[in-house]
Scaffold this active site. Structure first.
Site, PDB file in Angstrom:
ATOM      1  N   HIS A 167       0.840  -1.211   0.000  1.00 34.31           N
ATOM      2  CA  HIS A 167       0.000   0.000   0.000  1.00 34.31           C
ATOM      3  C   HIS A 167       0.873   1.258   0.000  1.00 34.31           C
ATOM      4  O   HIS A 167       0.386   2.364  -0.185  1.00 34.31           O
ATOM      5  CB  HIS A 167      -0.920  -0.024   1.214  1.00 34.31           C
ATOM      6  CG  HIS A 167      -2.244   0.625   0.993  1.00 34.31           C
ATOM      7  ND1 HIS A 167      -2.399   1.790   0.273  1.00 34.31           N
ATOM      8  CD2 HIS A 167      -3.489   0.271   1.391  1.00 34.31           C
ATOM      9  CE1 HIS A 167      -3.677   2.130   0.257  1.00 34.31           C
ATOM     10  NE2 HIS A 167      -4.372   1.220   0.915  1.00 34.31           N
ATOM     11  N   ASP A 184      -9.979 -12.327 -15.339  1.00 34.36           N
ATOM     12  CA  ASP A 184      -9.900 -13.473 -16.253  1.00 34.36           C
ATOM     13  C   ASP A 184      -8.530 -13.490 -16.942  1.00 34.36           C
ATOM     14  O   ASP A 184      -8.215 -12.612 -17.738  1.00 34.36           O
ATOM     15  CB  ASP A 184     -11.028 -13.339 -17.287  1.00 34.36           C
ATOM     16  CG  ASP A 184     -11.014 -14.463 -18.298  1.00 34.36           C
ATOM     17  OD1 ASP A 184     -10.169 -15.374 -18.176  1.00 34.36           O
ATOM     18  OD2 ASP A 184     -11.850 -14.427 -19.213  1.00 34.36           O
TER      19      ASP A 184
HETATM   20  C1  LIG Z   1      -2.499  -2.229  -2.188  1.00 31.68           C
HETATM   21  O1  LIG Z   1      -3.187  -3.320  -2.736  1.00 31.68           O
HETATM   22  C2  LIG Z   1      -4.545  -3.374  -2.647  1.00 31.68           C
HETATM   23  C3  LIG Z   1      -5.311  -2.392  -2.025  1.00 31.68           C
HETATM   24  C4  LIG Z   1      -6.685  -2.551  -1.985  1.00 31.68           C
HETATM   25  C5  LIG Z   1      -7.523  -1.566  -1.352  1.00 31.68           C
HETATM   26  C6  LIG Z   1      -7.033  -0.485  -0.795  1.00 31.68           C
HETATM   27  C7  LIG Z   1      -7.962   0.499  -0.281  1.00 31.68           C
HETATM   28  O2  LIG Z   1      -8.865   0.218   0.447  1.00 31.68           O
HETATM   29  S1  LIG Z   1      -7.735   2.069  -0.805  1.00 31.68           S
HETATM   30  C8  LIG Z   1      -9.333   2.736  -0.622  1.00 31.68           C
HETATM   31  C9  LIG Z   1     -10.348   2.214  -1.598  1.00 31.68           C
HETATM   32  N1  LIG Z   1     -11.541   2.979  -1.508  1.00 31.68           N
HETATM   33  C10 LIG Z   1     -11.624   4.170  -2.068  1.00 31.68           C
HETATM   34  O3  LIG Z   1     -10.749   4.622  -2.775  1.00 31.68           O
HETATM   35  C11 LIG Z   1     -12.893   4.913  -1.783  1.00 31.68           C
HETATM   36  C12 LIG Z   1     -13.494   5.339  -3.067  1.00 31.68           C
HETATM   37  N2  LIG Z   1     -14.770   5.968  -2.789  1.00 31.68           N
HETATM   38  C13 LIG Z   1     -14.914   7.272  -2.548  1.00 31.68           C
HETATM   39  O4  LIG Z   1     -13.964   8.041  -2.520  1.00 31.68           O
HETATM   40  C14 LIG Z   1     -16.310   7.728  -2.322  1.00 31.68           C
HETATM   41  O5  LIG Z   1     -16.526   8.923  -3.018  1.00 31.68           O
HETATM   42  C15 LIG Z   1     -16.660   7.932  -0.814  1.00 31.68           C
HETATM   43  C16 LIG Z   1     -15.834   9.019  -0.165  1.00 31.68           C
HETATM   44  C17 LIG Z   1     -16.457   6.610  -0.052  1.00 31.68           C
HETATM   45  C18 LIG Z   1     -18.125   8.354  -0.719  1.00 31.68           C
HETATM   46  O6  LIG Z   1     -18.885   7.419  -1.411  1.00 31.68           O
HETATM   47  P1  LIG Z   1     -20.399   7.683  -1.754  1.00 31.68           P
HETATM   48  O7  LIG Z   1     -21.070   8.145  -0.532  1.00 31.68           O
HETATM   49  O8  LIG Z   1     -20.917   6.480  -2.422  1.00 31.68           O
HETATM   50  O9  LIG Z   1     -20.397   8.953  -2.756  1.00 31.68           O
HETATM   51  P2  LIG Z   1     -19.928   9.050  -4.277  1.00 31.68           P
HETATM   52  O10 LIG Z   1     -18.620   8.384  -4.464  1.00 31.68           O
HETATM   53  O11 LIG Z   1     -20.027  10.471  -4.647  1.00 31.68           O
HETATM   54  O12 LIG Z   1     -21.000   8.211  -5.115  1.00 31.68           O
HETATM   55  C19 LIG Z   1     -22.338   8.694  -5.290  1.00 31.68           C
HETATM   56  C20 LIG Z   1     -23.115   7.601  -6.019  1.00 31.68           C
HETATM   57  O13 LIG Z   1     -22.517   7.334  -7.301  1.00 31.68           O
HETATM   58  C21 LIG Z   1     -22.092   5.980  -7.372  1.00 31.68           C
HETATM   59  N3  LIG Z   1     -20.782   5.892  -8.030  1.00 31.68           N
HETATM   60  C22 LIG Z   1     -19.707   6.672  -7.799  1.00 31.68           C
HETATM   61  N4  LIG Z   1     -18.688   6.291  -8.580  1.00 31.68           N
HETATM   62  C23 LIG Z   1     -19.117   5.248  -9.304  1.00 31.68           C
HETATM   63  C24 LIG Z   1     -18.524   4.392 -10.259  1.00 31.68           C
HETATM   64  N5  LIG Z   1     -17.276   4.574 -10.652  1.00 31.68           N
HETATM   65  N6  LIG Z   1     -19.268   3.401 -10.767  1.00 31.68           N
HETATM   66  C25 LIG Z   1     -20.541   3.201 -10.380  1.00 31.68           C
HETATM   67  N7  LIG Z   1     -21.169   3.986  -9.474  1.00 31.68           N
HETATM   68  C26 LIG Z   1     -20.470   4.977  -8.944  1.00 31.68           C
HETATM   69  C27 LIG Z   1     -21.952   5.545  -5.910  1.00 31.68           C
HETATM   70  O14 LIG Z   1     -22.027   4.154  -5.766  1.00 31.68           O
HETATM   71  C28 LIG Z   1     -23.091   6.282  -5.267  1.00 31.68           C
HETATM   72  O15 LIG Z   1     -24.327   5.621  -5.553  1.00 31.68           O
HETATM   73  P3  LIG Z   1     -25.026   4.709  -4.453  1.00 31.68           P
HETATM   74  O16 LIG Z   1     -26.141   4.025  -5.164  1.00 31.68           O
HETATM   75  O17 LIG Z   1     -23.988   3.744  -3.977  1.00 31.68           O
HETATM   76  O18 LIG Z   1     -25.495   5.568  -3.366  1.00 31.68           O
HETATM   77  C29 LIG Z   1      -7.305  -3.640  -2.569  1.00 31.68           C
HETATM   78  C30 LIG Z   1      -6.553  -4.601  -3.210  1.00 31.68           C
HETATM   79  C31 LIG Z   1      -5.174  -4.471  -3.254  1.00 31.68           C
HETATM   80  O19 LIG Z   1      -4.404  -5.389  -3.888  1.00 31.68           O
END
Ligand SMILES: COc1cc(/C=C/C(=O)SCCNC(=O)CCNC(=O)[C@H](O)C(C)(C)COP(=O)(O)OP(=O)(O)OC[C@H]2O[C@@H](n3cnc4c(N)ncnc43)[C@H](O)[C@@H]2OP(=O)(O)O)ccc1O
Length: 451
Positions: free
Chosen positions: A155, A397
């Site tokens: 990470h 895949d």
């Molecule tokens: C090193 O090797 C690894 C590492 C890992 C894993 C590491 C980690 O964990 S790093 C962190 C990974 N997570 C993130 O980066 C978090 C990403 N998410 C965000 O930043 C979000 O914005 C939030 C801050 C968590 C807030 O989320 P939310 O409240 O859902 O608000 P929005 O993001 O604005 O979304 C609103 C709405 O839109 C949908 N949406 C947004 N983007 C997408 C998209 N790209 N596709 C589809 N839909 C999207 C979102 O789902 C929301 O809709 P809802 O219906 O859900 O309400 C692992 C493995 C390794 O080897």
């Protein structure tokens, strides 16, 4: 579970010469979790239509993908003041072959158990950091013909988005397809090794995430809480349970009718409240919730497509257990929503500037895996809930079909939680949560009964 025998381990280097030299890392690479993150993929026995050799396919494509993603083949190097950099030296990554006498059906629901450890390449952090590969993979063949592939990625080099970018391009090359998105490697875009541009007006600092998260009332540190035995649970919320929770949150006076709460805000609010209840806090107990934000689209201008590195920032929502429990779900969700909205371009830049000015970064580094008692602790009375809802987790895949199950490897630190979409794509989500053994049963009860 049947024993697993490690058969071979080899180093895979880029198939062509790559750039060699010192590669400064951004502040966001050097704080938070700097150990490796394991994930596991399980495959049915490759079908007859797959003509190749599984191991050779994986190894060849890995050495080719490393040409494009050459930082992954380098090694970290400590610098003074708790900082480190990457030495791009093409020393390579580790690939392990193993065999199990067992069958894939021996894993009941694929919840992370201590047995998973044997399927994952282990990292010995007692070794000097300059010797530790940044990427390790283990292919395990089961008696039934099924396979597991586990990857363990540093990470300190990449966040979830970039780790999955790397893995999915690896799989594309293995399938004989071209790279989809060329990685953007230059971390100077996040001022790696460089000063930030001057601020137009004096910046206003309001970053709670750099404060020590609260301790349990009556305790002067988190030493005792860190020692408590923990357990992981994978808890499913069906689409209808999610909708019920969401309409509860959106029906409250704290909801913004123009937008409504997202799934993440709703479920995280629910989990936070349930954890406070299960832990039996007194009402005055301060509690902090860590939220991980992907800044790629929030930066101004947004980071280039394929930015390869850590572009995530942890922020905090804070309250007391009493406030969270006595108010409706919408209250907790609104605190989470506000903490996320607070993250503007200026906010992110001030945070980076703050880290650049720190005498030592060690106190911001989460060295759980080293058994350290330092670094941020989001266990009792706190919680960290990371969204994997939009990470491209599934469908890896390499030419013999997609995995039938993907999941996080073991994580055993109190409060560490993930929310991910269900692999069946039926609209349900899975909470992978780690809590103290003493709190888990009460947590599960609240998690389902309070919907
Ligand atoms: C090193 O090797 C690894 C590492 C890992 C894993 C590491 C980690 O964990 S790093 C962190 C990974 N997570 C993130 O980066 C978090 C990403 N998410 C965000 O930043 C979000 O914005 C939030 C801050 C968590 C807030 O989320 P939310 O409240 O859902 O608000 P929005 O993001 O604005 O979304 C609103 C709405 O839109 C949908 N949406 C947004 N983007 C997408 C998209 N790209 N596709 C589809 N839909 C999207 C979102 O789902 C929301 O809709 P809802 O219906 O859900 O309400 C692992 C493995 C390794 O080897």
């Amino acid at each position: 579970m049947a024993p697993i025998t490690l058969r071979k381990s080899c180093t895979i280097v880029p198939t062509e010469p790559t750039w060699i030299g010192r590669f400064p890392l951004a502040e966001w690479d050097q704080v938070g979790t700097i150990t490796h993150i394991p994930t596991l993929y399980f495959y049915d026995k490759p079908s007859e239509s797959f003509q190749g050799n599984v191991v050779e396919t994986l190894k060849n494509s890995l050495s080719r993908v490393l040409v494009h993603f050459y930082p992954m083949a380098g090694r970290l190097r400590w610098l003074p003041r708790g900082r480190f950099e990457l030495n791009c030296n093409a020393e390579g990554v580790e690939f392990i072959e193993a065999e199990s006498e067992g069958k894939l059906s021996d894993f009941k629901d694929f919840s992370p158990t201590p047995e998973f450890e044997n399927l994952m390449p282990q990292v010995n952090y007692k070794n000097p950091i300059e010797t530790i590969p940044l990427f390790l993979a283990q292919l395990t063949r089961f008696k039934c013909g099924g396979l597991s592939l586990s990857v363990n990625i540093s990470h300190a080099i990449v966040d979830g988005q970039s780790a999955l970018h790397f893995i999915s391009e690896w799989a594309r090359l293995a399938r004989g397809e071209p790279l989809e998105t060329v990685p953007f490697l230059d971390r100077k875009i996040l001022w790696a090794g460089e000063p930030l541009p001057p601020f137009a007006s004096p910046p206003k600092f309001g970053h709670k995430e750099f404060d020590q998260p609260p301790f349990l009332i009556g305790e002067k540190d988190n030493v005792e809480e860190r020692k408590k035995k923990t357990i992981v649970a994978m808890l499913k919320l069906s689409k209808s349970q999610l909708e019920k929770l969401r309409s509860k949150a959106n029906g409250s006076k704290y909801a913004d009718p123009s937008r409504g709460f997202t799934r993440y805000e709703t479920v995280t609010g629910h989990v936070w409240r349930c954890a406070c209840k299960a832990r039996g806090h007194s009402p005055e107990q301060p509690t902090a919730l860590g939220i991980c934000i992907d800044t790629r689209s929030r930066m101004q201008p947004p980071l280039p497509r394929g930015y390869f590195g850590n572009a995530t920032l942890d922020v905090v929502a804070a309250s007391t257990s009493g406030e969270l429990i006595s108010n409706e779900l919408g209250f907790a969700a609104s605190l989470i929503s506000k903490a996320i909205k607070n993250v503007t371009n200026e906010y992110m830049m001030i945070g980076i500037e703050y880290l650049k000015n720190q005498e030592d970064l060690k106190k911001f580094q989460d060295l759980h895996a080293l058994g350290s008692t330092e670094g941020p602790f989001y266990g009792n009375p706190n919680l960290g809930l990371v969204s994997w809802l939009t990470l491209p987790m599934y469908g890896l895949d390499f030419g013999w079909g997609k995995e039938f199950y993907t999941g996080p490897g073991t994580h055993d630190f109190d409060g560490d939680s993930l929310i991910l979409p269900d692999q069946n794509e039926d609209g349900s989500v899975i909470l992978a949560t780690c809590l103290q053994v003493a709190h888990m049963e009460a947590f599960k009860k609240h998690f389902y009964e309070d919907i």
